[in-house]
Design a protein around this motif. Sequence first.
Motif, PDB file in Angstrom:
ATOM      1  N   GLY A   1     -12.932  -0.718  -4.509  1.00  0.00           N
ATOM      2  CA  GLY A   1     -13.423  -1.522  -3.397  1.00  0.00           C
ATOM      3  C   GLY A   1     -14.811  -1.104  -2.953  1.00  0.00           C
ATOM      4  O   GLY A   1     -15.673  -1.943  -2.682  1.00  0.00           O
ATOM      5  N   ILE A   2     -15.049   0.195  -2.903  1.00  0.00           N
ATOM      6  CA  ILE A   2     -16.368   0.702  -2.514  1.00  0.00           C
ATOM      7  C   ILE A   2     -17.426   0.296  -3.537  1.00  0.00           C
ATOM      8  O   ILE A   2     -18.519  -0.147  -3.179  1.00  0.00           O
TER       9      ILE A   2
ATOM     10  N   TRP B   1       0.829  -1.204   0.000  1.00  0.00           N
ATOM     11  CA  TRP B   1       0.000   0.000   0.000  1.00  0.00           C
ATOM     12  C   TRP B   1       0.867   1.259   0.000  1.00  0.00           C
ATOM     13  O   TRP B   1       0.572   2.221  -0.697  1.00  0.00           O
TER      14      TRP B   1
ATOM     15  N   ALA C   1      -9.281   2.244  -3.531  1.00  0.00           N
ATOM     16  CA  ALA C   1     -10.346   2.449  -2.549  1.00  0.00           C
ATOM     17  C   ALA C   1     -11.699   2.607  -3.239  1.00  0.00           C
ATOM     18  O   ALA C   1     -12.703   2.029  -2.810  1.00  0.00           O
TER      19      ALA C   1
ATOM     20  N   ARG D   1      -3.942   4.821  -4.805  1.00  0.00           N
ATOM     21  CA  ARG D   1      -4.655   4.474  -3.572  1.00  0.00           C
ATOM     22  C   ARG D   1      -6.131   4.841  -3.673  1.00  0.00           C
ATOM     23  O   ARG D   1      -7.005   4.073  -3.267  1.00  0.00           O
ATOM     24  N   LYS D   2      -6.401   6.024  -4.223  1.00  0.00           N
ATOM     25  CA  LYS D   2      -7.790   6.463  -4.376  1.00  0.00           C
ATOM     26  C   LYS D   2      -8.541   5.546  -5.332  1.00  0.00           C
ATOM     27  O   LYS D   2      -9.707   5.213  -5.095  1.00  0.00           O
TER      28      LYS D   2
END
Length: 72
Positions: free
Chosen positions: A22-23, A7, A19, A15-16
């Motif tokens: 994943g959402i 990470w 994320a 990273r964004k």
Amino acid sequence: MAQKKSWSDLTPTQRKLVAAAGIVEVALTAWCARDLKRRPSDQVRGPKLLWVPALSVQPVGPIAYLVLGRKG
């Protein structure tokens, strides 16, 4: 063979993106599970109980349910 990135090796943009993906994955799976629970059995292709574990196969399961599992 490429070494896995941790990470901390990812850029802020990467990273964004991870994320956000994943959402979206969690939201799609939750929406499919809710739809499956509320949809009558005669509007689902195949047994509803087999679609439940299929939804956990990410990201193929929820997409397969939307494309193949629902009638009408």
